[in-house]
Design a protein around this motif. Structure first.
Motif, PDB file in Angstrom:
ATOM      1  N   PRO A  60       6.941  32.597  52.409  1.00 52.31           N
ATOM      2  CA  PRO A  60       6.034  31.759  53.512  1.00 52.31           C
ATOM      3  C   PRO A  60       6.029  30.774  53.099  1.00 52.31           C
ATOM      4  O   PRO A  60       5.654  30.208  52.524  1.00 52.31           O
ATOM      5  N   GLY A  61       5.499  29.788  54.718  1.00 49.75           N
ATOM      6  CA  GLY A  61       5.543  28.716  54.710  1.00 49.75           C
ATOM      7  C   GLY A  61       7.396  28.218  55.072  1.00 49.75           C
ATOM      8  O   GLY A  61       7.747  26.764  54.827  1.00 49.75           O
ATOM      9  N   GLU A  62       8.549  28.954  54.489  1.00 51.16           N
ATOM     10  CA  GLU A  62       9.614  28.949  55.178  1.00 51.16           C
ATOM     11  C   GLU A  62      10.417  29.417  56.293  1.00 51.16           C
ATOM     12  O   GLU A  62      11.596  29.301  56.392  1.00 51.16           O
ATOM     13  N   GLU A  63       9.579  29.334  57.033  1.00 55.04           N
ATOM     14  CA  GLU A  63      10.079  30.992  58.105  1.00 55.04           C
ATOM     15  C   GLU A  63      10.548  29.258  59.382  1.00 55.04           C
ATOM     16  O   GLU A  63      11.552  29.089  59.845  1.00 55.04           O
ATOM     17  N   GLN A  64      10.231  28.436  59.797  1.00 53.21           N
ATOM     18  CA  GLN A  64      11.042  27.440  60.496  1.00 53.21           C
ATOM     19  C   GLN A  64      12.476  27.055  59.789  1.00 53.21           C
ATOM     20  O   GLN A  64      13.730  26.569  60.436  1.00 53.21           O
ATOM     21  N   ASN A  65      12.515  26.685  57.916  1.00 50.94           N
ATOM     22  CA  ASN A  65      13.814  26.596  57.742  1.00 50.94           C
ATOM     23  C   ASN A  65      14.587  27.036  57.590  1.00 50.94           C
ATOM     24  O   ASN A  65      15.521  26.639  58.114  1.00 50.94           O
ATOM     25  N   PHE A  66      13.937  28.479  57.597  1.00 50.66           N
ATOM     26  CA  PHE A  66      15.368  29.576  58.138  1.00 50.66           C
ATOM     27  C   PHE A  66      15.762  29.269  58.904  1.00 50.66           C
ATOM     28  O   PHE A  66      16.653  29.646  59.275  1.00 50.66           O
ATOM     29  N   GLU A  67      14.471  29.609  60.029  1.00 56.02           N
ATOM     30  CA  GLU A  67      15.582  29.415  61.920  1.00 56.02           C
ATOM     31  C   GLU A  67      16.568  28.403  61.686  1.00 56.02           C
ATOM     32  O   GLU A  67      17.916  28.859  62.158  1.00 56.02           O
ATOM     33  N   LYS A  68      16.303  27.472  61.211  1.00 54.19           N
ATOM     34  CA  LYS A  68      17.323  26.447  61.381  1.00 54.19           C
ATOM     35  C   LYS A  68      18.160  26.873  60.423  1.00 54.19           C
ATOM     36  O   LYS A  68      19.493  26.275  60.799  1.00 54.19           O
ATOM     37  N   SER A  69      18.349  26.806  59.529  1.00 53.15           N
ATOM     38  CA  SER A  69      19.480  27.048  58.711  1.00 53.15           C
ATOM     39  C   SER A  69      20.130  28.427  59.087  1.00 53.15           C
ATOM     40  O   SER A  69      21.910  28.658  59.414  1.00 53.15           O
ATOM     41  N   PHE A  70      19.732  29.490  59.890  1.00 52.48           N
ATOM     42  CA  PHE A  70      19.864  30.378  60.579  1.00 52.48           C
ATOM     43  C   PHE A  70      20.654  29.966  61.437  1.00 52.48           C
ATOM     44  O   PHE A  70      22.059  30.994  62.078  1.00 52.48           O
ATOM     45  N   ALA A  71      20.373  29.080  62.346  1.00 56.25           N
ATOM     46  CA  ALA A  71      21.527  28.991  63.701  1.00 56.25           C
ATOM     47  C   ALA A  71      22.680  28.541  63.164  1.00 56.25           C
ATOM     48  O   ALA A  71      23.600  28.573  64.025  1.00 56.25           O
ATOM     49  N   TYR A  93      31.800  33.509  53.563  1.00 54.27           N
ATOM     50  CA  TYR A  93      30.594  34.453  53.159  1.00 54.27           C
ATOM     51  C   TYR A  93      29.665  33.555  52.193  1.00 54.27           C
ATOM     52  O   TYR A  93      28.372  33.694  52.218  1.00 54.27           O
ATOM     53  N   GLN A  94      30.457  32.399  51.936  1.00 50.61           N
ATOM     54  CA  GLN A  94      30.131  31.780  50.643  1.00 50.61           C
ATOM     55  C   GLN A  94      29.086  30.938  51.031  1.00 50.61           C
ATOM     56  O   GLN A  94      28.009  30.300  50.389  1.00 50.61           O
ATOM     57  N   GLU A  95      29.763  30.059  52.385  1.00 54.02           N
ATOM     58  CA  GLU A  95      28.849  29.186  53.233  1.00 54.02           C
ATOM     59  C   GLU A  95      27.731  29.914  53.680  1.00 54.02           C
ATOM     60  O   GLU A  95      26.515  29.816  53.509  1.00 54.02           O
ATOM     61  N   TRP A  96      27.419  31.212  53.812  1.00 53.44           N
ATOM     62  CA  TRP A  96      26.785  32.059  54.441  1.00 53.44           C
ATOM     63  C   TRP A  96      25.147  31.997  53.357  1.00 53.44           C
ATOM     64  O   TRP A  96      24.510  31.948  53.784  1.00 53.44           O
ATOM     65  N   LYS A  97      25.738  32.437  52.456  1.00 54.41           N
ATOM     66  CA  LYS A  97      25.180  32.777  51.001  1.00 54.41           C
ATOM     67  C   LYS A  97      23.908  31.428  50.678  1.00 54.41           C
ATOM     68  O   LYS A  97      22.841  31.428  50.991  1.00 54.41           O
ATOM     69  N   ALA A  98      24.791  30.226  50.803  1.00 55.53           N
ATOM     70  CA  ALA A  98      24.821  28.668  50.364  1.00 55.53           C
ATOM     71  C   ALA A  98      23.279  28.609  51.328  1.00 55.53           C
ATOM     72  O   ALA A  98      22.288  27.728  50.824  1.00 55.53           O
ATOM     73  N   LEU A  99      23.668  28.940  52.567  1.00 57.21           N
ATOM     74  CA  LEU A  99      22.648  28.564  53.885  1.00 57.21           C
ATOM     75  C   LEU A  99      21.510  29.333  53.951  1.00 57.21           C
ATOM     76  O   LEU A  99      20.355  28.943  54.328  1.00 57.21           O
ATOM     77  N   HIS A 139      20.679  32.504  51.382  1.00 58.78           N
ATOM     78  CA  HIS A 139      20.126  33.284  50.379  1.00 58.78           C
ATOM     79  C   HIS A 139      18.616  32.462  49.446  1.00 58.78           C
ATOM     80  O   HIS A 139      17.759  33.872  48.852  1.00 58.78           O
ATOM     81  N   HIS A 140      18.534  31.676  50.059  1.00 56.72           N
ATOM     82  CA  HIS A 140      17.778  30.879  48.898  1.00 56.72           C
ATOM     83  C   HIS A 140      16.757  31.120  49.610  1.00 56.72           C
ATOM     84  O   HIS A 140      15.060  30.989  48.913  1.00 56.72           O
ATOM     85  N   TYR A 141      16.290  31.951  50.884  1.00 54.18           N
ATOM     86  CA  TYR A 141      14.756  31.710  51.569  1.00 54.18           C
ATOM     87  C   TYR A 141      14.143  33.322  51.621  1.00 54.18           C
ATOM     88  O   TYR A 141      12.568  33.399  51.537  1.00 54.18           O
ATOM     89  N   TYR A 142      14.860  34.453  50.944  1.00 50.09           N
ATOM     90  CA  TYR A 142      14.386  35.271  50.040  1.00 50.09           C
ATOM     91  C   TYR A 142      13.395  36.131  49.608  1.00 50.09           C
ATOM     92  O   TYR A 142      14.552  35.443  48.013  1.00 50.09           O
TER      93      TYR A 142
END
Length: 99
Positions: A12-23, A72-78, A80-83
């Motif tokens: 919670p509270g990391e939604e905007q950061n997650f969405e930017k990282s997901f892009a 996948y390591q790049e994906w993970k770094a961007l 996995h810390h949000y979950y």
């Protein structure tokens, strides 16, 4: 074709950061062998809950080709810390489709 499904609970509270990282991460996954398409949906009832749907040509394209790649390591770094908790990922095959 297989469908990868993951329910993502973001801290919670990391939604905007997650969405930017997901892009950013979207560019990584979309370049992988066997990738067809992906969608990220945000839950209307829970602001920190998402569902990720990824279409792959084969199960191996995801479980081996992507997950065992440097990308996948790049994906993970961007991402996995949000979950919290870490998502369960399942794979589905199409049995029926309406006309």
């Amino acid at each position: 074709m297989i469908l990868e499904v993951a329910i993502l609970q973001v801290i919670p509270g990391e939604e905007q950061n997650f969405e930017k990282s997901f892009a950013q991460a979207s560019a990584i996954i979309s370049g992988m062998k066997g990738y067809i398409q992906h969608e990220l949906h945000k839950c209307m009832e829970e602001a920190n809950k998402y569902i990720l749907l990824v279409k792959w040509e084969t199960l191996t394209d995801h479980t081996v080709g992507f997950r065992e790649s440097p990308e996948y390591q790049e994906w993970k770094a961007l991402l996995h810390h949000y979950y919290d908790p870490f998502p369960t990922v399942e794979h589905y095959e199409l049995l029926y489709k309406s006309a």
